[in-house]
Motif scaffolding. Structure first.
Motif, mmCIF file in Angstrom:
data_model
loop_
_atom_site.group_PDB
_atom_site.id
_atom_site.type_symbol
_atom_site.label_atom_id
_atom_site.label_comp_id
_atom_site.label_asym_id
_atom_site.label_seq_id
_atom_site.Cartn_x
_atom_site.Cartn_y
_atom_site.Cartn_z
ATOM 1 N N SER A 749 0.851 -1.181 0.000
ATOM 2 C CA SER A 749 0.000 0.000 0.000
ATOM 3 C C SER A 749 0.888 1.233 0.000
ATOM 4 O O SER A 749 2.020 1.199 0.487
ATOM 5 N N GLU A 750 0.367 2.275 -0.559
ATOM 6 C CA GLU A 750 1.147 3.499 -0.665
ATOM 7 C C GLU A 750 0.880 4.379 0.537
ATOM 8 O O GLU A 750 -0.264 4.673 0.870
ATOM 9 N N ILE A 751 1.947 4.767 1.191
ATOM 10 C CA ILE A 751 1.821 5.580 2.401
ATOM 11 C C ILE A 751 2.409 6.964 2.111
ATOM 12 O O ILE A 751 3.488 7.089 1.541
ATOM 13 N N VAL A 752 1.672 7.958 2.513
ATOM 14 C CA VAL A 752 2.136 9.336 2.350
ATOM 15 C C VAL A 752 2.926 9.739 3.577
ATOM 16 O O VAL A 752 2.502 9.478 4.701
ATOM 17 N N VAL A 753 4.086 10.325 3.361
ATOM 18 C CA VAL A 753 4.888 10.769 4.505
ATOM 19 C C VAL A 753 4.901 12.296 4.540
ATOM 20 O O VAL A 753 5.260 12.946 3.561
ATOM 21 N N GLN A 754 4.491 12.836 5.683
ATOM 22 C CA GLN A 754 4.498 14.290 5.850
ATOM 23 C C GLN A 754 5.514 14.660 6.909
ATOM 24 O O GLN A 754 5.780 13.892 7.833
ATOM 25 N N VAL A 755 6.083 15.849 6.753
ATOM 26 C CA VAL A 755 6.873 16.430 7.833
ATOM 27 C C VAL A 755 6.171 17.732 8.197
ATOM 28 O O VAL A 755 5.970 18.587 7.334
ATOM 29 N N ASN A 756 5.770 17.843 9.425
ATOM 30 C CA ASN A 756 4.974 18.996 9.861
ATOM 31 C C ASN A 756 3.763 19.233 8.963
ATOM 32 O O ASN A 756 3.431 20.360 8.616
ATOM 33 N N GLY A 757 3.127 18.147 8.566
ATOM 34 C CA GLY A 757 1.897 18.273 7.794
ATOM 35 C C GLY A 757 2.112 18.531 6.328
ATOM 36 O O GLY A 757 1.159 18.702 5.580
ATOM 37 N N LYS A 758 3.375 18.585 5.876
ATOM 38 C CA LYS A 758 3.622 18.828 4.450
ATOM 39 C C LYS A 758 4.103 17.547 3.798
ATOM 40 O O LYS A 758 4.977 16.860 4.335
ATOM 41 N N LEU A 759 3.560 17.265 2.637
ATOM 42 C CA LEU A 759 3.899 16.053 1.914
ATOM 43 C C LEU A 759 5.374 16.085 1.500
ATOM 44 O O LEU A 759 5.822 17.010 0.834
ATOM 45 N N ARG A 760 6.139 15.043 1.924
ATOM 46 C CA ARG A 760 7.550 15.007 1.556
ATOM 47 C C ARG A 760 7.943 13.741 0.823
ATOM 48 O O ARG A 760 8.969 13.711 0.167
#
Length: 809
Positions: A749-760
RNA sequence: GGCGCUGUGGCGGAAUAGGCAGACGCGCUCGACUCAAAAUCGAGUUCUGGAAACGGAGUGAGAGUUCGAUUCUCUCCAGCGCCACCA
């Protein structure tokens, strides 16, 4: 490869549907679904608004049918009304003939759009077999005291030469003619809709399937207000004046009484008071309609009468004032200039005193030049000083009630519905006026009172129509020469569709089978007029046992207007688009799909000529996809989900998602624009998938069959043909709505990684990955590292299967 | 004046329970096919910096709640609708 030729295909299918009577509803069948669109006035021309209305309801009806429901979708004609008379004057064609011609034209236009109507139930309201029962019902209402005759000040439309109901006056003008409405006194028939005011109001709460704006408009229209009716004794034992107020807490601040110029208490005084008499007379002839009143200058005359303040015993002057309405409340008000803008306005004009008795509760100050109209705390109000407004209202009400000087009351803005119209082309009022017996009902066995169609002369000039004997005393009498408001016809047609062939009764047991309407579709412009009248009629029918339940329409969809260049399409603006020529060019399916796809149903639709190309291209693409699939030979069956190789998994998932999404769009949200988009997406996924191996062809076949079924309610012709080509049996509209099928377990599955709520970053990870490991991977990602660096995350939020959010301090 | 609804690319619009903004379509750009056009197919298309990788800004404006807001709360602004001397 066969070409997509919509016009030939559509004509052929429409004929086949008709031959097979395939849309006839079953009066006894299983789980019923009654789907209704507001029936049209037969103007002779179908416009885009109609197309939108009827395509929405047809798509819903066809969807419900595929879900296994026994669907009733009828069509008929709201055939009485002024345009027929105007056409008759202009072209010399009798209204009946003009109407029948128009019906024939519009019927064939509707057929050309492929709507799944049960045409066997068609009727026009101008047929005597219909209005006969309307006349019958009117007499039942009369017997029950729900219809009455009285002389009343009414809205008179000088252009259409007829009386209008309050609901039909828009901004002081006739809703149809646009002429400034005048006030006139005319004897006419009323229906006691106000008897149902409370029920019509509370009933709205039992309608979760109605749009909130419509319910709000009806609530405002009914206009319930709770208050106190206060009795003011006149000085010198001259009787009393009653005044209604919702702000009894301001009573200590009342400094005068204002009464409507038409108030009966004034007539005796006026004989001795020339100025007052002149004022009353002037106001009586003022032809200002209700809507324009607000802008008018406030005028008044001191009547010389003095009323006794029920709390202080003070004498208050009684003024005749043009801002008080005779038709609401008691026609008299207590005036509290300090706390009512209108009263203050008037007090300023005539130098009347202002007494402040309510102050802002928070101790704040208030500009003395304006009225303080909010609730607050009482000041300088004798025993009531210090109380808050709500408590003061209650206490004053209790005190006055105990002394017999007042009683709590509920007032409604809603008035009784005046239904007499001085028009020719309508259902005659079934009454005979006799000098001796008064208004005598036409005996039931003499119904219908037929509208004479031989001559298009106003009924009041047709002696052979109105010259009759009184059914009671046989003396020479005169028929009522008015006709019923055409809104009366549209108030019960939905019930009559259940049993249009019933000759011996207004309705029969079939009404209990089909009603209420499960889904009603129409324009928001009927939010108060038609929809309120129909709710009233349904209750009146219920009370004599003819229909079940309290409400006629369970779910209501109010579709937006069709606009061009930002304005509603209309002949006068010259911005209409003719559905007919569009159908000829693209086919009915394209027109249907475009109008569903272009905007959400409830919103206005901005017409675009070029955008029609989109749905047309899509249908051609779908057509080709099916031809390619079929040309390659028989489609293999879909294997068990677990055996699907990677190359087809995406298509299988997209198909499954589309079935769920589109079903939801039809059933729950009725957002067919989104449903159509989801099918387009599915077709894009099909086109992306290779068709080389047997398994690929199997999954493509499954996807194509699903797409055709999902689309069938919106574009029934092309889908019928494609359904057959894909090996489907029978009518696609009778095929079962597709099952979503087993979910395909995903390994990754594809997981979105955010740093401080921003997509990185995005990670593709095993579906069953442990949270800890997922966080490690996320943190280790190159791009994530660029933002995190050496800093230690303050917190890491993990939403299973979706995202990781790394929060830095 | 009161009540309500709506503000998202060049346009129509999507985002179901607070989690990838811009699905789907129009339009536009480039390319393929073609003598050519139409039709069709492929690539691209929020703005902005960059060749790219990758950034910055961004859902009418401003605040708030939250790890996170197109979505919830408040205050504005704009547009639309309904009601409006209704006491």
């Amino acid at each position: 490869m066969t070409e997509y030729n919509p016009s030939a295909l559509e004509a052929q299918l429409q004929a086949a549907w008709e031959d097979a009577q395939t849309f006839a509803a079953d009066d006894t069948g299983g789980e019923k679904f009654y789907c209704l669109a507001m029936f049209p006035y037969p103007s002779g021309e179908l416009h885009m608004g109609h197309v939108r209305n009827y395509t929405l309801s047809d798509s819903i009806a066809r969807y419900e049918r595929m879900c296994g429901r026994n669907v009733l979708q009828p069509m008929g004609w709201d055939a009485f009304g002024l345009p027929a008379e105007n056409a008759s004057l202009k072209h010399g064609v009798p209204p009946a003939e003009w109407t029948q011609d128009n019906i024939a034209k519009m019927r064939s236009q509707l057929r050309r759009l492929g709507y799944a109507y049960d045409w066997s139930r068609e009727f026009a309201t101008c047929e005597a077999s219909y209005y006969r029962w309307e006349q019958w019902f009117f007499l039942r209402l009369l017997k029950r005291g729900l219809a009455y005759h009285r002389e009343a000040e009414v809205n008179w439309d000088p252009v259409d030469q007829t009386v209008l109901a309050n609901e039909q006056v828009v901004d002081g003008r006739g809703w149809r003619s646009g002429a400034l409405v005048e006030r006139r006194s005319v004897a006419q028939w009323f229906l006691r809709i106000t008897d149902y005011a409370e029920e019509l109001l509370t009933g709205l709460e039992a309608l979760p399937g109605w749009p909130e704006p419509v319910k709000t408009m009806q609530r405002n229209w009914i206009g319930r207000s709770e208050g106190l009716e206060i009795c003011f004794q006149l000085e010198g034992g001259g009787g009393e004046l009653r005044a209604f107020t919702t702000r009894a807490d301001t009573l200590p601040g009342a400094t005068f009484i204002a009464v409507a110029p038409g108030h009966p208490a004034l007539s005796a005084v006026a004989t001795q008071h020339a100025k007052l008499a002149a004022f009353i007379e002037a106001e009586r002839h003022s032809s200002v309609a209700e809507g324009a009143l607000a802008a008018r200058e406030k005028k008044g005359v001191d009547t010389g009468l003095r009323a006794i303040h029920p709390l202080s015993g003070e004498l208050l002057p009684v003024w005749a004032a043009n801002f008080v309405l005779m038709s609401y409340g008691t026609g008299a008000i207590m005036s509290v200039p300090a706390h009512d803008e209108r009263d203050l306005d008037f007090a300023h004009s005539y130098g009347l005193p202002v007494r402040r008795v309510v102050a802002p509760a928070d101790g704040g100050s208030h500009d003395a030049d304006t009225a303080y109209t909010a609730d607050g705390q009482l000041v300088d109000a004798g025993d009531y000083s210090g109380l808050d407004s709500a408590t003061a209202r209650q206490r004053i009400a209790e005190d006055l009630t105990r002394r017999g000087a007042g009683e709590t009351r509920i007032n409604y803005r809603l008035r009784d519905w005046g239904i007499s119209r001085q028009r020719y082309w309508g259902a005659p009022v079934p009454i005979i006026h006799c000098k001796h017996c008064g208004a005598v009902p036409v005996p039931e066995d003499q119904l219908p009172v037929q509208l004479p169609t031989a001559s298009v002369t106003p009924l009041k000039e047709q002696a052979n129509f109105y010259t009759v004997d009184c059914p009671r005393c046989q003396a020479a009498a005169r028929r009522d020469t008015d006709t019923l408001d055409t809104f009366v016809e549209s108030s019960w047609y939905q019930a009559r569709f259940s049993c249009p062939d019933q000759d011996h009764a207004m309705l029969d047991e079939r009404a209990h089978h089909w009603l209420p309407v499960d889904q009603y579709v129409g324009g928001i412009e009927h939010a108060v007029l038609h929809l309120l009248y129909a709710r009233f009629f349904h209750r009146a029918l219920r009370d004599i046992g003819l229909v079940p339940g309290d409400e006629p329409f369970v779910r209501l969809l109010t579709q937006g207007m069709v606009l061009k260049d930002g304005a509603k399409m209309s002949k006068s603006k010259g911005n209409t688009v003719d559905p007919q020529s569009l159908i000829e060019r693209y086919g009915a399916d394209t027109v249907r799909l475009y109008i569903l796809f272009a905007a959400p149903p409830e919103q206005d639709l901005e017409w675009s000529d070029t955008a029609v190309e989109g749905p047309h291209r899509f249908l051609k693409r779908l057509w080709r996809l099916v031809q390619t699939q079929v040309a390659a030979g028989k489609t293999p069956p879909l294997p068990p989900v677990g055996e699907l190789p990677k190359s087809v998994q995406e298509l299988y998932r997209t198909t499954r998602a589309a079935i769920i999404r589109v079903g939801d769009a039809y059933a729950e949200r009725r957002s067919l624009n989104v449903g159509a988009a989801a099918v387009m997406e599915l077709c894009n996924a099909i086109a992306r998938t290779a068709a080389d191996s047997a398994i690929e062809r199997a999954v493509r076949g499954h996807a194509l069959r699903s797409a055709v079924l999902l689309l069938a309610p919106m574009t029934p012709h092309i889908c019928q043909m494609l359904w057959q080509q894909l090996g489907g049996a029978g009518w696609v509209h009778e095929a079962a709505w597709p099952e979503a099928g087993e979910e395909l377990a995903a390994e990754l599955s594809e997981i979105v990684v955010q740093v401080n709520g921003k997509l990185r970053a995005r990670l593709s990870v095993a579906t069953d990955i442990e949270e800890e490991r997922l966080c490690e991977l996320a943190l280790a990602h190159e791009n994530v590292q660029r933002f995190v660096g050496r800093r230690k995350p303050r917190r890491v939020v993990v939403v299973a299967g979706r995202l990781v959010n790394i929060v830095l301090g």
